[in-house]
Design a protein around this motif. Structure first.
Motif, mmCIF file in Angstrom:
data_model
loop_
_atom_site.group_PDB
_atom_site.id
_atom_site.type_symbol
_atom_site.label_atom_id
_atom_site.label_comp_id
_atom_site.label_asym_id
_atom_site.label_seq_id
_atom_site.Cartn_x
_atom_site.Cartn_y
_atom_site.Cartn_z
ATOM 1 N N PRO A 209 -71.622 -61.506 15.509
ATOM 2 C CA PRO A 209 -72.933 -62.018 15.102
ATOM 3 C C PRO A 209 -73.640 -62.666 16.283
ATOM 4 C CG PRO A 209 -71.179 -63.390 14.208
ATOM 5 C CD PRO A 209 -70.529 -62.222 14.869
ATOM 6 N N GLN A 210 -74.951 -62.541 16.329
ATOM 7 C CA GLN A 210 -75.738 -63.080 17.433
ATOM 8 C C GLN A 210 -76.142 -64.534 17.215
ATOM 9 O OE1 GLN A 210 -76.240 -61.282 20.322
ATOM 10 N NE2 GLN A 210 -74.760 -59.983 19.289
ATOM 11 N N GLY B 171 -63.457 -60.528 22.694
ATOM 12 C CA GLY B 171 -63.294 -59.151 23.151
ATOM 13 C C GLY B 171 -62.509 -58.305 22.160
ATOM 14 N N ALA B 172 -61.449 -58.886 21.613
ATOM 15 C CA ALA B 172 -60.647 -58.160 20.623
ATOM 16 C C ALA B 172 -61.462 -57.903 19.357
ATOM 17 C CB ALA B 172 -59.379 -58.946 20.298
ATOM 18 N N LEU B 173 -62.294 -58.860 18.975
ATOM 19 C CA LEU B 173 -63.154 -58.678 17.801
ATOM 20 C C LEU B 173 -64.231 -57.624 18.066
ATOM 21 C CD1 LEU B 173 -63.596 -62.353 16.584
ATOM 22 C CD2 LEU B 173 -62.382 -60.516 15.388
ATOM 23 N N GLU B 174 -64.803 -57.638 19.254
ATOM 24 C CA GLU B 174 -65.867 -56.680 19.586
ATOM 25 C C GLU B 174 -65.373 -55.237 19.559
ATOM 26 O OE1 GLU B 174 -67.321 -58.426 23.261
ATOM 27 O OE2 GLU B 174 -69.158 -59.003 22.211
ATOM 28 N N LYS B 175 -64.088 -55.028 19.786
ATOM 29 C CA LYS B 175 -63.519 -53.682 19.684
ATOM 30 C C LYS B 175 -63.573 -53.181 18.243
ATOM 31 C CE LYS B 175 -60.220 -54.222 23.450
ATOM 32 N NZ LYS B 175 -58.779 -54.318 23.781
ATOM 33 N N PHE C 89 -56.619 -70.238 11.157
ATOM 34 C CA PHE C 89 -56.511 -68.829 11.510
ATOM 35 C C PHE C 89 -57.776 -68.059 11.137
ATOM 36 C CE2 PHE C 89 -54.856 -64.492 11.099
ATOM 37 C CZ PHE C 89 -54.123 -64.391 12.266
ATOM 38 N N GLN C 90 -58.631 -68.654 10.319
ATOM 39 C CA GLN C 90 -59.821 -67.990 9.790
ATOM 40 C C GLN C 90 -60.998 -67.949 10.767
ATOM 41 O OE1 GLN C 90 -60.047 -66.830 6.382
ATOM 42 N NE2 GLN C 90 -57.859 -67.193 6.344
ATOM 43 N N THR C 91 -61.013 -68.841 11.766
ATOM 44 C CA THR C 91 -62.149 -68.918 12.685
ATOM 45 C C THR C 91 -61.709 -68.632 14.117
ATOM 46 O OG1 THR C 91 -61.907 -71.279 13.162
ATOM 47 C CG2 THR C 91 -63.277 -70.682 11.248
ATOM 48 N N VAL C 92 -62.656 -68.252 14.932
ATOM 49 C CA VAL C 92 -62.375 -68.001 16.348
ATOM 50 C C VAL C 92 -61.849 -69.276 17.015
ATOM 51 C CG1 VAL C 92 -63.416 -67.423 18.581
ATOM 52 C CG2 VAL C 92 -64.006 -66.091 16.533
ATOM 53 N N ASP D 81 -67.108 -71.125 15.432
ATOM 54 C CA ASP D 81 -67.153 -71.344 13.986
ATOM 55 C C ASP D 81 -67.158 -70.042 13.190
ATOM 56 O OD1 ASP D 81 -67.239 -74.112 14.337
ATOM 57 O OD2 ASP D 81 -69.425 -74.151 14.384
ATOM 58 N N TYR D 82 -67.223 -68.918 13.882
ATOM 59 C CA TYR D 82 -67.307 -67.627 13.204
ATOM 60 C C TYR D 82 -66.040 -67.361 12.402
ATOM 61 C CZ TYR D 82 -67.720 -62.572 12.541
ATOM 62 O OH TYR D 82 -67.773 -61.311 12.004
ATOM 63 N N GLU D 83 -66.203 -67.132 11.115
ATOM 64 C CA GLU D 83 -65.091 -66.836 10.207
ATOM 65 C C GLU D 83 -64.913 -65.321 10.120
ATOM 66 O OE1 GLU D 83 -66.199 -68.921 6.633
ATOM 67 O OE2 GLU D 83 -65.329 -70.776 7.390
ATOM 68 N N TYR D 84 -64.206 -64.784 11.073
ATOM 69 C CA TYR D 84 -64.077 -63.331 11.227
ATOM 70 C C TYR D 84 -63.328 -62.675 10.073
ATOM 71 C CZ TYR D 84 -59.477 -64.585 12.971
ATOM 72 O OH TYR D 84 -58.219 -65.099 13.083
ATOM 73 N N LEU D 85 -62.368 -63.364 9.475
ATOM 74 C CA LEU D 85 -61.646 -62.772 8.345
ATOM 75 C C LEU D 85 -62.504 -62.732 7.085
ATOM 76 C CD1 LEU D 85 -58.016 -64.131 8.823
ATOM 77 C CD2 LEU D 85 -58.796 -61.782 9.036
#
Length: 92
Positions: free
Chosen positions: A30-31, A21-25, A76-79, A37-41
């Motif tokens: 990604p779908q 939710g915080a990322l979606e803001k 810290f790099q992944t969800v 495993d998503y590396e958001y940074l």
């Protein structure tokens, strides 16, 4: 206050959901692939300017505090890694 255990799948799902939710803001997630495993940074989903707000939101939500070692950790790099850090701090 509800007591959770580290192995409580409902609490883990809550943590992952809050991170999502915080990322979606800050932009669409990604779908494809496993969210944990998503590396958001590295993906640039959270940049240096929005990182503070992102982290503050999670710290306040789960009553935890991240330190410098956490920010430097590969987890810290992944969800999923971030969820593990929050679980350890909250329940440890």
């Amino acid at each position: 206050m509800i007591q959770y255990s580290v192995k409580d799948p409902e609490f883990r799902a809550e943590v992952v959901g809050a991170i999502a939710g915080a990322l979606e803001k800050r932009g669409p997630l990604p779908q494809k692939g496993d969210l944990e495993d998503y590396e958001y940074l590295p993906a640039g989903h959270v940049d240096s300017l929005s990182l503070l707000g992102f982290i503050t939101e999670l710290e306040e939500r789960f009553d935890v505090e991240f330190d410098d070692d956490d920010f430097e950790s590969e987890r810290f790099q992944t969800v999923g890694g971030l969820a593990n850090l929050i679980l350890e701090k909250r329940l440890g």
